[in-house]
Design an enzyme around this catalytic site. Structure first.
Site: not given
Ligand code: NDP
Length: 453
Positions: A16, A42-43, A48, A51, A178, A182, A303, A437, A442
């Site tokens: 950004g 980060t990206c 991204c 990864k 995510y 992943e 972010d 096809h 499709e």
């Molecule tokens: P997310 O917010 O997606 O997921 C965090 C996970 O951690 C959730 O499952 C959450 O559980 C869990 N959690 C939170 N607090 C605790 C805790 N105290 N104890 C145990 N589990 C916990 O974060 P990520 O770190 O996976 O990724 C960050 C962001 O980065 C994503 O939201 C996304 O926007 C971006 N990203 C995008 C990608 C893509 O576009 N392909 C790839 C990677 C990242 P609960 O669901 O129960 O709250």
């Protein structure tokens, strides 16, 4: 009129920040960027890009296995070398850092190596020097966050996992978002024993429920060990690894634990608290549609303002911000509806618009069309991987309000479908589209029979 060193001072050279700096500079204003870590944020460095490279690496596992049904013999069992992948990745990221550097230079942006601190509404301090600017843009992104538990110092976060010295033959990831799905897929594909520990009953909260169940089953089929409704109670270092005790009493011994428990705004030491910049309840910076904080000369995007933490969102915000502040016409607010996204677990998820659950809540009457099938490739490969495609239709208007896919290259397919969903096309439009096809995609234009209402 006050005169400043710069018209715009950007803090953070992530996706950004760089886009805003370059686009603003192209309008003729004087711009500087301060960055204390790596260009591209980060990206490019720990998100991204690496990864996706690691995800490609992990997909070879399936490709080797699938090839024999097509007549291939691999003379000896393929083996994987972590150091080659990691070091090739490091070289590629260096190349991209160089491109970012040249892009900024070429745009006439001054790049300052250092962490900037905002000292008043129109000044920052960086490397001990005070620099003034008419506007200051905070584009510092987020930082991985790890919960408190005994032994959490033995975990790595998503900034560190790419560069592990040794390949973890036994890998555990905590979280159900995510990053967790992943990396469980990546390390599983690369040949590790992979465990995912998630506190809820089903991971990927917020995604379509059927997509989450389907992904759970496919990941389990590929060998990822899923531990739901539990959490890490403690980690202890033991001879030859880490002993992880879960809250359900289970004990696992692994070589590395990745905490993928979300990211938080990277605001520490930035000085915004002393200026009274208002924050949202999750500590992200509150901004208006012009990306101005409660101190109007301090702008923020990406972010650090919350919303979808996705590179293309930060880029769109940057373009909007520049139009608002330096453009010749005022744009409307950025449309955050129907932002497509992909999750690079194996198989991939691609999704745009509403989940079935959200659509039922919003529209009441919906129609669901879905296909759950064995992709053509796997008729010969012998793999039991399946593919899910799903359309969510508002019954009253016939508009397709959600499209979801779990399968090979789902992001590539959903990117095209996202245009149709954003354009509010109807199921009738989808049906009138002649398919390509033979493709999996499709299915999206040939789903004639209603799955359920
Ligand atoms: P997310 O917010 O997606 O997921 C965090 C996970 O951690 C959730 O499952 C959450 O559980 C869990 N959690 C939170 N607090 C605790 C805790 N105290 N104890 C145990 N589990 C916990 O974060 P990520 O770190 O996976 O990724 C960050 C962001 O980065 C994503 O939201 C996304 O926007 C971006 N990203 C995008 C990608 C893509 O576009 N392909 C790839 C990677 C990242 P609960 O669901 O129960 O709250």
């Amino acid at each position: 009129m006050a005169s400043y060193d710069y018209d715009l001072f950007v803090i953070g050279a992530g996706s950004g920040g760089v886009r805003a700096a370059r686009t603003a500079a192209a309008t003729g204003v004087k711009v500087a960027v301060a960055e204390d870590r790596y260009l591209g944020g980060t990206c490019v460095n720990v998100g991204c890009v690496p990864k996706k490279l690691y995800s490609y690496a992990a997909h070879f596992h399936d490709a080797f296995e699938d090839s024999s049904g097509f007549g291939w013999t691999i003379p000896q069992a393929p083996s994987f070398d972590w150091a080659t992948l990691r070091d090739n990745k490091i070289e590629e990221i260096k190349r991209l850092n160089g491109i970012y550097n040249r892009l900024l230079e070429g745009a006439g942006v001054t790049l300052i190596n250092g962490r900037a601190k905002v000292v008043d509404a129109h000044a920052v301090e960086v490397n001990g020097e005070r620099i003034t600017a008419e506007k200051i843009l905070v584009a510092v992104g987020g930082w991985p966050w790890t919960p408190e538990f005994e032994g959490n110092e033995y975990t790595v976060n998503s900034n560190q996992v790419f560069d592990l010295d040794e390949f973890p033959k036994r890998f555990l990831v905590l979280g159900g978002g995510y990053i967790a799905v992943e990396f469980a897929s990546i390390f599983n594909g690369l040949g590790a024993e992979a465990h995912l520990v998630y506190r809820g009953a089903l991971f990927l909260r917020g995604f379509d429920h059927e997509v989450r169940e389907f992904t759970r089953d496919e990941m389990a089929k590929k060998g990822v060990n899923l531990h739901f409704e539990t959490n890490i109670e403690r980690i202890r270092k033991v001879e030859g690894g880490l002993e992880v005790t879960l809250t359900n009493g289970e004990q696992l011994e692994v070589d590395a634990v990745l905490a993928a428990t979300g990211r938080r705004p990277h605001l520490e030491g930035l000085g915004l608290d002393t200026l009274g910049v208002e924050l949202n309840t999750d500590n992200t910076i509150r901004v208006n549609e012009r990306y101005e904080s409660s101190v109007p000369s301090i702008l923020a995007l990406g972010d650090v303002i919350g919303g979808p933490e996705l590179t293309p969102v930060a880029l769109a915000e940057a373009m909007h911000l520049v139009q608002h502040h330096y453009g010749d016409k005022t744009p409307g607010p950025l449309d955050y509806q129907n932002i497509a996204t992909a999750v690079f677990c194996h198989p991939n998820i691609g999704t745009v618009g509403l989940s079935e659950e959200e659509a039922r809540e919003r529209f009441g009457a919906v129609r669901i069309y879905s296909a759950d099938f064995r992709p053509m490739k796997h008729t010969l490969s012998g793999s039991d991987e399946r593919c899910l495609m799903k359309l969510v239709v508002d019954d009253a208007s016939d508009r397709v309000v959600g499209a979801h896919m779990v399968g090979d290259e789902a992001g590539e397919t959903i990117q095209g479908i996202a245009i149709a969903v954003r354009a509010q096309l109807t199921k009738t439009d989808f049906d009138a589209t002649v398919g390509i096809h033979p493709t999996a995609a499709e299915e999206f234009v040939t789903m004639r029979s209603l799955t359920r209402r």
